[in-house]
Design a protein around this motif. Structure first.
Motif, PDB file in Angstrom:
ATOM      1  N   UNK A 395       0.807  -1.213   0.000  1.00  0.00           N
ATOM      2  CA  UNK A 395       0.000   0.000   0.000  1.00  0.00           C
ATOM      3  C   UNK A 395       0.838   1.258   0.000  1.00  0.00           C
ATOM      4  N   UNK A 396       1.945   1.244   0.748  1.00  0.00           N
ATOM      5  CA  UNK A 396       2.822   2.414   0.777  1.00  0.00           C
ATOM      6  C   UNK A 396       3.429   2.671  -0.598  1.00  0.00           C
ATOM      7  N   UNK A 397       3.927   1.615  -1.224  1.00  0.00           N
ATOM      8  CA  UNK A 397       4.540   1.772  -2.549  1.00  0.00           C
ATOM      9  C   UNK A 397       3.498   2.211  -3.574  1.00  0.00           C
ATOM     10  N   UNK A 398       2.323   1.584  -3.531  1.00  0.00           N
ATOM     11  CA  UNK A 398       1.273   1.912  -4.491  1.00  0.00           C
ATOM     12  C   UNK A 398       0.794   3.359  -4.330  1.00  0.00           C
ATOM     13  N   UNK A 399       0.684   3.813  -3.097  1.00  0.00           N
ATOM     14  CA  UNK A 399       0.268   5.190  -2.875  1.00  0.00           C
ATOM     15  C   UNK A 399       1.322   6.188  -3.313  1.00  0.00           C
ATOM     16  N   UNK A 400       2.582   5.910  -3.033  1.00  0.00           N
ATOM     17  CA  UNK A 400       3.644   6.831  -3.427  1.00  0.00           C
ATOM     18  C   UNK A 400       3.764   6.937  -4.936  1.00  0.00           C
ATOM     19  N   UNK A 401       3.574   5.829  -5.642  1.00  0.00           N
ATOM     20  CA  UNK A 401       3.659   5.863  -7.108  1.00  0.00           C
ATOM     21  C   UNK A 401       2.626   6.813  -7.711  1.00  0.00           C
ATOM     22  N   UNK A 402       1.444   6.867  -7.124  1.00  0.00           N
ATOM     23  CA  UNK A 402       0.396   7.708  -7.686  1.00  0.00           C
ATOM     24  C   UNK A 402       0.400   9.108  -7.096  1.00  0.00           C
ATOM     25  N   UNK A 403       0.874   9.256  -5.853  1.00  0.00           N
ATOM     26  CA  UNK A 403       0.953  10.592  -5.291  1.00  0.00           C
ATOM     27  C   UNK A 403       2.041  11.421  -5.971  1.00  0.00           C
ATOM     28  N   UNK A 404       3.136  10.761  -6.365  1.00  0.00           N
ATOM     29  CA  UNK A 404       4.240  11.460  -7.029  1.00  0.00           C
ATOM     30  C   UNK A 404       4.166  11.370  -8.542  1.00  0.00           C
ATOM     31  N   UNK A 405       3.083  10.804  -9.057  1.00  0.00           N
ATOM     32  CA  UNK A 405       2.968  10.627 -10.504  1.00  0.00           C
ATOM     33  C   UNK A 405       2.769  11.970 -11.201  1.00  0.00           C
ATOM     34  N   UNK A 406       3.260  12.034 -12.436  1.00  0.00           N
ATOM     35  CA  UNK A 406       3.090  13.246 -13.244  1.00  0.00           C
ATOM     36  C   UNK A 406       1.736  13.293 -13.934  1.00  0.00           C
ATOM     37  N   UNK A 407       0.903  12.296 -13.709  1.00  0.00           N
ATOM     38  CA  UNK A 407      -0.392  12.225 -14.390  1.00  0.00           C
ATOM     39  C   UNK A 407      -1.538  12.622 -13.457  1.00  0.00           C
ATOM     40  N   UNK A 408      -1.210  13.438 -12.468  1.00  0.00           N
ATOM     41  CA  UNK A 408      -2.260  13.903 -11.559  1.00  0.00           C
ATOM     42  C   UNK A 408      -3.262  14.806 -12.263  1.00  0.00           C
ATOM     43  N   UNK A 409      -2.843  15.421 -13.372  1.00  0.00           N
ATOM     44  CA  UNK A 409      -3.765  16.302 -14.096  1.00  0.00           C
ATOM     45  C   UNK A 409      -4.931  15.527 -14.708  1.00  0.00           C
ATOM     46  N   UNK A 410      -4.779  14.213 -14.919  1.00  0.00           N
ATOM     47  CA  UNK A 410      -5.861  13.411 -15.487  1.00  0.00           C
ATOM     48  C   UNK A 410      -6.903  13.008 -14.455  1.00  0.00           C
ATOM     49  N   UNK A 411      -6.640  13.309 -13.206  1.00  0.00           N
ATOM     50  CA  UNK A 411      -7.548  12.909 -12.136  1.00  0.00           C
ATOM     51  C   UNK A 411      -8.749  13.852 -12.108  1.00  0.00           C
ATOM     52  N   UNK A 412      -9.948  13.311 -12.178  1.00  0.00           N
ATOM     53  CA  UNK A 412     -11.154  14.138 -12.221  1.00  0.00           C
ATOM     54  C   UNK A 412     -11.486  14.702 -10.844  1.00  0.00           C
ATOM     55  N   UNK A 413     -11.256  13.937  -9.793  1.00  0.00           N
ATOM     56  CA  UNK A 413     -11.491  14.405  -8.428  1.00  0.00           C
ATOM     57  C   UNK A 413     -10.140  14.658  -7.766  1.00  0.00           C
ATOM     58  N   UNK A 414      -9.712  15.906  -7.737  1.00  0.00           N
ATOM     59  CA  UNK A 414      -8.391  16.238  -7.210  1.00  0.00           C
ATOM     60  C   UNK A 414      -8.274  15.967  -5.715  1.00  0.00           C
ATOM     61  N   UNK A 415      -9.401  15.974  -5.016  1.00  0.00           N
ATOM     62  CA  UNK A 415      -9.347  15.769  -3.566  1.00  0.00           C
ATOM     63  C   UNK A 415      -8.949  14.347  -3.194  1.00  0.00           C
ATOM     64  N   UNK A 416      -8.930  13.445  -4.169  1.00  0.00           N
ATOM     65  CA  UNK A 416      -8.505  12.067  -3.891  1.00  0.00           C
ATOM     66  C   UNK A 416      -7.041  12.037  -3.458  1.00  0.00           C
ATOM     67  N   UNK A 417      -6.258  13.005  -3.914  1.00  0.00           N
ATOM     68  CA  UNK A 417      -4.834  13.037  -3.559  1.00  0.00           C
ATOM     69  C   UNK A 417      -4.638  13.158  -2.048  1.00  0.00           C
ATOM     70  N   UNK A 418      -5.537  13.875  -1.355  1.00  0.00           N
ATOM     71  CA  UNK A 418      -5.412  13.998   0.096  1.00  0.00           C
ATOM     72  C   UNK A 418      -5.589  12.637   0.775  1.00  0.00           C
TER      73      UNK A 418
END
Length: 722
Positions: A395-418
């Motif tokens: 879970x830690x690795x999976x979360x870090x991969x997406x939290x630091x990903x450069x594709x955050x702009x494709x996320x429709x709900x930005x609040x998911x990052x929190x």
């Protein structure tokens, strides 16, 4: 016969004939007549009194014997209907067996390391068993009390002294003895059955009392263990010395989880049925929205996720919000509430989010189910420790991969990052606690990380789907529709209210916080303070009862206003030809029904005695008689308008020469839209007491007189040719 004898004696004495007056003088004859007449009168009076007393005793005896026979017949019918004592005995056997299952691993053959999950599940099971015991006790107590009433009544009647007064006449005495024998033959078998049933039920009551004491003692021990474990939260618990195999731990855990799940649903099955009905209603509503969009243009259908899969969207919305109807639900039920909408969400936005983030959600849901499987285990083991460590690291690795990903702009709900950051922090704590030997903290942190992100994303998309549905409905249903309960979506608006977001945020915190025992330590004293009985004079109350009373009453008033607001129709324009407004003045009756029902429900829920309500109503009646005649008159006039319907909402009316359109009929007054654009508020009694003309109630064709004045202007002007 006695009167004839008296007349004969009197005649003989007066005429001097017969044996009464032959050898005496006239004075002695008169004196003898008086004495004998008095003596005879006394004897006849005594005989009459004895006859009246005998007749009265006979009537009383017949009434008592009939009462005994009727009571015996009622008791016999009640015994035949009765209760199934063998079934209750089997139920008590099951309760005892379930108690032994709940004790296993905690109070019986305890594990080397106790877990909060095991203690919580054991506590839930024991509390549910106490409720079942209370149910059986109430059933037996009611049955026993009724049997005792029958027997006490029979004993009290049969011991009445009047039944032992036998008639002086031998013939009447024989008849009375015959009735006594017949009554005894009818009553004695029933009396024996009553005694036997009471003894049998009392044995079950004794057994219930012993079982209740044992369950209460076990529950108290579990609560003490929970407090001790909470006080030693940061104490090192590893390494684990296993006394059971992993398979035995899994089997015992499954038995306890199923036991808690089944007992909980046994008391809240009607809420689950309500949830299913709400899901079906939401499905029908979303399906209607989709049909309307398809009738208009397909492009709108493709842009709105809520109508892509109506059933799945309904499941996500209703289940995500409806889970708050189930207080302190066992984890297996929570797994259903979270897992089913999470899987449904995959198919709802599967083709409308970026593949990168779709994979993130699919994998997160899979990790959520793996964490849930671990949370179902109630006793620690070395195998589970490595499982938790691996799952937290993934879970830690999976979360870090997406939290630091450069594709955050494709996320429709930005609040998911929190919430991704929340998951990473919780998995980090889980790894640290696991390595430090803090088993309970490691497990709670690991599961809360996965639970938190799944619940948060579900709530975010629930609000999104609700907003989309309201936006579509407000664009389609410009006028209230009878198939949608006359809700005016134009007034509802195209987005969810702020209150929904507050509920979702508070609900997320509660769902996560209750995994920690500190949540119980905060809420339990608060609940004890609220539910503690308090006495004011002769009246006993609790803060909880007062809050329930106020909450139900305010909810009824709010619902009444809400119905009036959402159902308000737009009467600025005249209705189309042949179209009749459907709701009209029935809205007032609906509002009165909601408030009246809310008042009685609040009184019943708060446990307010009805005699207190009678006193209050008596005081109000005095106030009504002194100064509220006008208010009552307007209220009654509103009811007359609602029932008799001399005017409906939307009718063109004329009151005292004022022409307008009836907009609404309220409790005290009605509103009329005048032709000049203003709104007039008229008391309901004035509408009935004054001249009222309803132009809509009659035919479409009307006859009127119009005065036309021609203005002729005569000008004198000279025409000058060019």
């Amino acid at each position: 016969m006695r009167i004839a004898t008296l007349l004969t004696i009197l005649f003989a004495l007066l005429t001097g004939s017969g044996s009464y007056g032959q050898s005496v003088s006239k004075d002695s004859t008169v004196q003898s007549f008086v004495e004998k007449f008095r003596e005879l009168g006394r004897k006849e009076a005594i005989k009459s009194m004895e006859t009246v007393k005998a007749n009265r005793a006979s009537r009383q005896q017949r009434a008592l014997l009939n009462d005994v026979r009727q009571t015996a017949l009622a008791a016999k019918l009640y015994l035949q209907k009765g209760i199934d004592t063998p079934a209750i005995s089997r139920a008590l056997d099951r309760i005892h067996q379930n108690m032994l299952t709940a004790r296993e691993g905690v109070l019986q053959n305890p594990a080397p390391v106790q877990t909060l999950r095991d203690l919580n599940v054991t506590s839930i099971v024991l509390q549910e068993l106490l409720q079942r015991i209370s149910h059986e006790r109430r059933q037996l107590d009611g049955y026993t009390n009724q049997l005792m009433k029958y027997r006490e009544h029979i004993d009290s009647v049969t011991s009445t002294p009047a039944l032992l007064e036998f008639p002086a006449d031998s013939a009447n005495m024989m008849k009375y003895l015959t009735r006594l024998v017949i009554t005894a033959k009818d009553v004695d078998p029933v009396d024996s059955m009553l005694k036997q049933s009471i003894v049998s039920v009392q044995d079950l009551q004794t057994r219930i009392d012993l079982l209740s004491y044992e369950v209460n003692a076990n529950l108290e021990q579990v609560e003490n263990m929970r407090k001790s474990l909470s006080a030693a939260t940061f104490r090192q618990e590893l390494p684990i010395v296993q006394t059971r195999s992993f398979a035995d731990i899994a089997l015992l855990s499954w038995k306890k989880d199923i036991l808690a799940f089944s007992h909980y649903l046994g008391y809240y099955y009607w809420r689950l049925l309500l949830l299913v009905l709400l899901t079906m209603a939401s499905w029908r509503f979303i399906w209607a929205l989709k049909s309307r969009l398809l009738d208009r243009q397909a492009h709108d259908v493709l842009q709105n996720l809520v109508v892509q899969q109506p059933l799945l969207s309904a499941i996500i919305i209703v289940v995500s919000l409806g889970q708050f109807l189930f207080p302190n639900a066992p984890f297996l039920l929570n797994l259903v509430f979270w897992g089913v909408p999470a899987v449904a969400l995959i198919f709802v936005f599967g083709r409308h989010v970026a593949p990168f983030w779709l994979r993130f959600w699919i994998v997160s849901v899979a990790l959520f189910f793996l964490a849930s499987l671990d949370n179902l285990l109630l006793q620690p083991s070395t195998t589970e420790r490595w499982y938790m460590l691996s799952l937290a690291a993934v879970g830690w690795i999976w979360g870090m991969l997406h939290l630091l990903s450069a594709r955050k702009s494709e996320l429709r709900e930005k609040r998911i990052l929190y919430f991704i950051a929340f998951m990473i922090s919780m998995e980090t704590l889980s790894i640290a606690f696991n390595l430090a030997g803090r088993y309970n903290l490691a497990k709670i942190s690991m599961t809360c990380g996965y639970f938190g992100i799944v619940i948060a994303i579900l709530f975010l998309w629930t609000a999104t789907l609700i907003n989309q549905g309201l936006k579509i409905a407000s664009g389609i249903y410009k006028q209230p529709d009878k198939h949608l309960f006359f809700i005016n979506f134009d007034r509802v608006g195209g987005s969810a209210p702020l209150l929904l977001y507050i509920i979702l945020i508070a609900g997320w915190f509660v769902l996560i916080a209750r995994n920690f025992y500190v949540y119980n330590r905060v809420t339990e004293p608060l609940m004890a303070f609220i539910t503690a009985p308090r006495t004011l004079g002769e009246y006993t109350f609790s803060i909880r009862g007062m809050l329930i009373f106020v909450a139900i009453l305010l909810s009824a008033m709010f619902l009444s206003r809400l119905v009036s607001f959402f159902s308000a129709e737009d009467h600025s324009a005249a209705p189309a030809a042949g179209k009749k407004l459907s709701l009209g003045s029935w809205l007032l009756l609906i509002r009165i029904g909601i408030i009246s029902g809310g008042l009685f429900l609040a009184v019943a829920a708060a446990g307010i005695p009805l005699d207190r309500i009678t006193i209050v109503l008596g005081a109000l009646s005095v106030g009504i008689g002194l100064g509220l005649q006008g208010l009552v008159s307007n209220l009654v006039s509103g009811l007359i308008l609602a029932f008799e319907k001399p005017v409906n909402v939307g009718d063109q009316i004329e009151v005292n020469g004022t022409l307008g359109t009836m907009k609404s009929i309220g409790f005290r007054s009605s509103t009329i839209a005048l032709v000049n654009g203003s709104v007039s508020v008229i008391p309901n009694s004035d509408i009935l007491n004054h001249s009222l003309v309803n132009w809509t109630l009659g035919k479409r064709q009307v006859r009127g007189n119009f005065v036309v004045a021609w203005l002729m202007a005569v000008t004198s002007a000279r025409y000058t040719p060019c």
